[in-house]
Motif scaffolding. Structure first.
Motif: not given
Length: 417
Positions: A13-16, A21-22, A247-251, A260-262
């Protein structure tokens, strides 16, 4: 493939959460822009509605750009008294990169240049101005690296060794009349690819190699980037920087270092400058002085557009290039084979650095020349541009006015030699 372990097991869930937030910030900006732009507020005897509407416009645009891939926006070229059409098309397509050609219709062949774009969080379009400045005099090919979140897990890993092998394949495809220009991050790996070509495919060695502001030896001159690389441990990086694509991405499920972290790292290095820039843009927008393609928007539309890197590429870069200094020690191996820089004897090498570069300080890239023990001194060159920062040496005024002519002269010296 690298295995990632740790106490938190990299929660899916961290990525999501970060993407949510964005989206929330983008939505707040859109809501503020819409609400405070109601005509009724035009009668208010206060600048507050205009300021809040301006903040909304700037915020919505900024947060939406973070997930949009910029377009090259190059359709024509004016050279001499003629206007040529440009076709941007892939010559080779790989899972993690396309080799793009900027084909200028109805024009005779020119110097053939492979521009190796950095894979450091921004898209290859960061080199748009570099490409535009070279096109009148060169046939330009560019490495167009893909966003890791769009690459299925089934495509496998991608680390610094895979990056190097891609460069070897691209240079072999283009042939020995190629001149390679590597910008920033790929400089040490372009040097390694040239060494592997010299050992395994001598007839495919490029005519020249120009390295611009890259960390060949990070210890040669310290910067905030190199200091961070020394302070942090690999375990800390895995724990704090690596996430699984949501979820929602091919990868989905792929381990990545999120763009976003970079981006947060980039901004934190010059936080005050960025804050002042956005405050000024809000004020100009409130006064009706901003434009869709003004200087601020043109810069930040590109700067804020970031891509994810595969976790194995990011971690192997930190470990092998910065911490272990394998390139600087001439101990870099690809598939068990050493990329021995002393074998480079036919490819002329030029190093370009910016005197005020705070990312790859002068000396880091120049270390490449000391590694080339088999290359005649007459085939080595170095240029340090006074007053130039990192961006300026490949896309800014220093590049256009001073560095580009020097690089083209260097290429001509060995073109067809």
């Amino acid at each position: 493939m690298l295995s990632f372990s740790g106490k938190r097991m990299y929660a899916f869930g961290m990525y999501d959460h970060m993407e949510s937030a964005r989206l929330t910030c983008e939505g707040f900006g859109a809501a503020a822009k819409t609400f405070w732009s109601y005509p009724v507020f035009g009668a208010a005897m206060t600048p507050i509605p205009a300021a809040l509407s301006a903040w909304g416009r700037v915020a919505e645009r900024s947060f939406s750009r973070m997930v949009e891939r910029p377009d090259w926006g190059m359709e024509t070229l004016i050279s001499g008294e003629r206007e040529f059409l440009i076709d941007v098309r892939p010559e080779l397509s790989k899972p993690f990169c396309d080799l793009l050609k900027f084909h200028v219709r109805e024009r005779e062949p020119h110097r053939q240049v492979l521009l190796v774009a950095p894979m450091s969080g921004h898209y290859a379009t960061l080199l748009r101005k570099t490409v535009a400045s070279l096109l009148p005099d060169c046939d330009v090919f560019v490495t167009d690296w893909h966003n890791a979140r769009d690459i299925p897990v089934s495509a496998g890993k991608f680390d610094v060794e895979d990056f190097t092998k891609y460069l070897v394949e691209f240079i072999r495809f283009l042939g020995q009349d190629t001149h390679v220009i590597a910008v920033c991050q790929p400089a040490p790996l372009a040097l390694a690819a040239t060494a592997l070509l010299a050992k395994n495919f001598p007839s495919s060695q490029p005519r020249s190699l120009t390295l611009i502001g890259g960390p060949v030896d990070p210890d040669a001159a310290s910067t905030e980037v190199t200091d961070f690389g020394k302070r942090v441990t690999m375990g800390q990086l895995e724990h704090l920087a690596v996430q699984r694509v949501g979820v929602g991405y091919a990868g989905v499920g792929r381990f990545v270092y999120p763009g976003l972290v970079q981006l947060g790292s980039f901004i934190s290095m010059n936080l005050q400058t960025h804050l002042e820039g956005f405050i000024s843009q809000i004020i100009r927008t409130a006064k009706g002085q901003a434009a869709d393609h003004d200087r601020h928007n043109v810069f930040y539309d590109e700067y804020l557009a970031v891509m994810d890197l595969t976790a194995e590429f990011y971690l192997s870069t930190v470990r092998r290039i910065f911490k272990s200094r394998e390139i600087a020690r001439n101990e870099f191996y690809v598939d068990g084979q050493k990329a021995d820089f002393s074998l480079i004897t036919e490819t002329a090498v030029k190093v370009v650095e910016g005197a005020d570069d705070d990312i790859s300080a002068p000396g880091q890239c120049a270390a490449a020349l000391d590694l080339l023990t088999g290359l005649p001194e007459i085939m080595k060159a170095r240029h340090v541009e006074p007053g130039a920062g990192h961006y300026g040496i490949f896309a800014g005024k220093p590049w256009r006015m001073n560095i580009r002519p020097l690089v083209l002269d260097f290429i001509d010296r060995y073109n067809g030699a």
